[in-house]
Scaffold this active site. Structure first.
Site, PDB file in Angstrom:
ATOM      1  N   CYS A 433     -66.199  -0.869 161.684  1.00  0.00           N
ATOM      2  CA  CYS A 433     -66.988  -1.567 162.710  1.00  0.00           C
ATOM      3  C   CYS A 433     -67.121  -0.726 163.968  1.00  0.00           C
ATOM      4  O   CYS A 433     -68.182  -0.212 164.286  1.00  0.00           O
ATOM      5  CB  CYS A 433     -66.323  -2.899 163.069  1.00  0.00           C
ATOM      6  SG  CYS A 433     -66.458  -4.151 161.807  1.00  0.00           S
ATOM      7  N   GLU A 435     -64.074   1.295 165.334  1.00  0.00           N
ATOM      8  CA  GLU A 435     -62.744   1.830 165.553  1.00  0.00           C
ATOM      9  C   GLU A 435     -62.743   3.355 165.707  1.00  0.00           C
ATOM     10  O   GLU A 435     -62.998   4.072 164.743  1.00  0.00           O
ATOM     11  CB  GLU A 435     -61.820   1.455 164.386  1.00  0.00           C
ATOM     12  CG  GLU A 435     -61.747  -0.037 164.112  1.00  0.00           C
ATOM     13  CD  GLU A 435     -62.625  -0.487 162.958  1.00  0.00           C
ATOM     14  OE1 GLU A 435     -63.828  -0.721 163.210  1.00  0.00           O
ATOM     15  OE2 GLU A 435     -62.141  -0.583 161.831  1.00  0.00           O
TER      16      GLU A 435
END
Length: 817
Positions: A433, A435
């Site tokens: 996502c 990170e």
């Protein structure tokens, strides 16, 4: 004029895309059957060699598939967008859902009867032998109770592989799998046979030799199959393409790439093989423009148009990869999400701008393919060219939710704060996502858990109770608090207690993977596993983190400020009145049969008239009062600073802990789409939110609460301490398409991004679509199969999402300049 527009995709790309859109995902059994057969044959071998032998068997017997019109080949499944099952991680949920999987609300799969039969037979071997079995055996009853009550979940890694990594694609492009084999042979020869861990290291190197030898043969199977197809191909053009595919696969990935086409094919084999070896998602290509650009420059034979078509083909292959999750996880990852994050731009290790020709070609590919994968992202810093940012904004304006944008000026120092060198921090990419990670040097276990901060606040307001049971420590009845400061002290104590259980659960899953699911193919492409003689799962990477993410921060902040404003400052209601209103869910009905364990169940008390009439004011009026309180997302310091405090409490508590691989925990604040699913576990909140409704996503304001415009909303988000949330923060905005029209729209848009990043926001992403279009797609999905939207840290086809996730996206504030 700064608008450039995009060229049209080739007919090949349109045909391949149509095949993807029309595909109905199926479950396939071949991998599950093969891995089971191998495990039965290797019960006396060490775990890492068992894994190697299993992958060898899979790559030897898995069907070879070349789809019509493909230029880049290699498929994990026979059918398009279908999925294999990985019983070595978990299997019970699969059999339970055989009859419901095709019709479930989120991410349905067809399960043919013969496949169900094959899987049922394979599953007989696995009870007590899976990663999930071992992780659960390690875990305390208290941690399991928290999972059942929706306080947190580690199901992502308890039921499946870890993934969430970028490997050394550049190394394979340069030396090929033959070079990896040579490195393993050399390391094995140089080992000290008297070292106490020699036997274990030896098995690791032998495992690498097994898997890379079988991976070379796997590519050769594709070469042979392409040659066979070419012999019977009537179309002269396709015949020539198949012969070239055969030539490519006979060379790469065994040896280093010599052309851009070979580099593309070699990249894809690496991407595919990682996802055949283990069931983890978020296998992120990382800085694709950096390692592919040298091959484009050196190749004097490939035209710019053909090179673009090859990149487009890779984008399509990334959409063919799929994964089946259990029903609950499917809701959290709604939209068949694979999170293969590919990022361009940013800076080099020397601190100069890294933008190149491939960076722009990736934007063109995203526009051509217009599908959710890859999770396309860009890096922005002070040296980012305006042209690059404008072009990115043009892609965003297409309405795909791509690319997401990341701020070097926050992420680089945040990584350095975790012990990463400056050169490595400058080379960061993004996993899954949102990170941040250091490519091919990090085992970050990003996305290790979801932690429900709003649930912690609910428990705090009930003195540690949940459903009349003492669940956390006693920190004071709600009426005992005389200030927000006192309430925050109690909230922090509850947070400390439940974070400790979260850490335990994460570490149990971590240890289980290290013992039962080492990954030799993956590990050989991560520094410094070969040098250390350890798999990634045992701590072989240079940087080792665990990254659980929080959600519900915005809801908690709005709730705490509503108490401060309406109870302590303006004294419009009392704590006793607030508690009664919350217990009654503001007189709103709740479907008790749909409430999962942990959700407030006091509605029946209200229905029976048992609430003290002396404190029973009009609960709906209280809700309206609370709902009218100024909210996070409007550039109001009083509430924004409470949001900052809530986020800090979580981040600082998380980073106190270590993981079994010798690394540190680091916090993230993002939900995937779990804010919708886990909202069902949370009762009414003091911000006026009704029980069971979705929570805010990531660090975004509550849906519809950011009413002062996009700049004010971004200003609020930038006040959070993003430097502490080094595992990533997620900020969604939704714009009306008319707001971004023309050159002026692009300039306003890019200026807002620059301003937000100047104020030290970490990440931002956008939906550019109007409400009417989304509602029309919800009513007539068959007419909108190609509508792609941003869900959370990923995009998905809107029509594949469960209705409650669709509703959540529709409800987001429509911003405009």
């Amino acid at each position: 004029m700064i608008e450039k527009g995009f060229s049209n995709p080739t007919p090949r790309i349109l045909r391949l895309k149509e095949d993807l859109l029309n595909a109905k995902p199926e479950i396939e059994s071949e991998r599950a059957v093969l891995v089971t057969e191998s495990y039965k044959e290797t019960e006396n071998l060490p775990p890492v060699l068992r894994r190697a032998k299993a992958l060898e068997k899979i790559l030897t017997h898995l069907p070879v598939t070349i789809r019509d019109h493909e230029l880049i080949v290699g498929s994990a499944t026979k059918h398009i967008r279908s999925a294999s099952i990985f019983p070595e991680y978990s299997f019970n949920w699969v059999e339970k859902e055989f009859d419901t999987m095709e019709h479930r609300a989120a991410d349905p799969f067809v399960v043919p009867k013969d496949v169900a039969k094959d899987l049922h037979e394979a599953f007989q071997y696995w009870p007590g032998k899976t990663v999930s079995d071992l992780g659960n055996a390690y875990m305390s009853s208290e941690a399991k109770q928290c999972i059942g009550a929706g306080v947190f979940t580690v199901g992502n890694y308890l039921n499946g592989g870890v993934g969430h990594i970028t490997v050394d694609y550049a190394k394979v492009l340069k030396v090929g799998f033959r070079g990896i084999l040579d490195e393993a042979y050399t390391a094995l020869e140089q080992q000290d046979k008297n070292a106490p861990d020699y036997a274990k290291r030896k098995q690791f190197y032998n495992a690498i030799i097994v898997v890379y030898s079988s991976a070379i043969q796997y590519a050769q199977r594709y070469a042979e199959y392409a040659q066979k197809l070419a012999q019977s191909e009537k179309d002269a053009t396709r015949k020539e393409e198949l012969l070239q595919i055969a030539k490519n696969c006979s060379r790469v990935p065994e040896y280093g790439a010599t052309t851009f086409y070979e580099a593309c094919q070699s990249f894809w084999f690496v991407q595919l093989l990682i996802q055949i070896e283990g069931s983890g998602h978020s296998i992120s290509p990382g800085r694709f423009d950096q390692y592919m650009h040298p091959y484009l420059i050196a190749d004097k034979t490939a035209s710019k148009e053909f090179a673009q078509e090859l990149i487009d083909c890779i984008w399509l292959k990334l959409n063919d990869i799929n994964k089946c999750r259990d029903e609950l996880s499917a809701q959290a990852f709604a939209g068949y999400a694979m999170f293969q994050n590919l990022i361009v731009g940013g800076q080099t290790e020397d601190g100069v701008d890294a933008t190149n020709e491939v960076s722009y070609m990736c934007m063109e590919a995203t526009a051509h393919v217009a599908l959710p994968q890859p999770s396309f992202s860009i890096r922005v810093w002070q040296g980012t060219p305006d042209e690059f940012l404008f072009r990115s904004c043009e892609v965003i304006r297409l309405g795909l939710g791509l690319p997401a944008m990341y701020n070097d000026e926050v992420i680089i120092p945040a990584m350095q704060n975790r012990g990463v060198t400056l050169a490595d921090a400058r080379n960061y990419d993004v996993i899954g996502c949102v990170e941040p990670s250091i490519p091919h040097k990090t085992e970050g276990q990003h996305d290790a858990a979801f932690f429900n901060v709003a649930k912690i606040l609910e428990i705090t307001l009930n003195n540690g109770r949940l459903n009349d049971k003492q669940f956390g420590p006693q920190t004071g009845e709600i009426e005992s608090f005389k200030s927000t400061a006192e309430l925050l002290v109690a909230f922090e104590k509850q947070l400390e207690y439940f974070v400790r259980l979260l850490i335990e659960a994460c570490n149990c899953a971590d240890m289980a993977h290290g013992e039962r699911a080492p990954l030799p193919f993956l590990s050989a492409l991560v520094d410094d596993c070969i040098g250390r003689g350890k798999t990634v799962q045992e701590g072989g990477a240079i940087y080792n983190f665990t990254g659980p993410q929080a959600f519900g921060v915005s809801d908690s902040a709005d709730s705490l400020y509503a108490i401060q404003k309406q109870v302590f400052e303006d004294k419009k209601i009392t704590m006793k009145q607030l508690k009664a209103a919350l217990d009654a869910n503001f007189d709103r009905p709740v479907e008790l049969k749909d409430i999962a364990e942990g959700v407030i169940k006091d509605q029946k008390i209200h229905q029976q008239g048992l609430i003290d009439t002396k404190i029973h004011t009009d609960h709906e009026s209280i809700r309206r009062l609370l709902d009218s309180t100024p909210s996070y997302g409007n550039d109001i310091d009083e509430v924004d600073m409470i949001a900052r405090k809530c986020a800090q409490l979580y981040c600082l508590e998380i980073e106190k802990y270590k993981n079994p691989r010798g690394g540190q925990f680091q916090a993230g604040i993002y939900p995937v789409s779990a804010n919708v699913m886990f909202g069902r576990y949370v009762g009414a909140l003091p911000d006026g939110r009704i029980a069971q409704t979705p929570l805010a996503d990531g660090v975004s304001p509550r849906q519809g609460k950011d009413v002062n415009g996009p700049t004010a909303a971004a200003n609020s988000v930038s006040k959070l301490d993003h430097f502490l949330a080094s595992n990533g923060t997620l900020y969604n905005q939704k714009f009306l398409p008319s707001s971004l029209a023309g050159d002026s729209g692009l300039k306003n848009f890019s200026s807002m991004v620059r301003s937000y990043f100047d104020k030290k926001g970490m990440h931002i992403q956008f939906n550019v679509i109007n409400r009417d279009t989304l509602i029309a797609a919800q009513k007539h999905p068959e007419q909108h199969k190609d509508l792609v939207v941003r869900v959370a840290g990923y995009s998905a086809q809107f029509v594949t999402l469960a209705k409650d996730v669709q509703d959540d996206i529709i409800s987001r504030t429509e911003q405009h300049f």
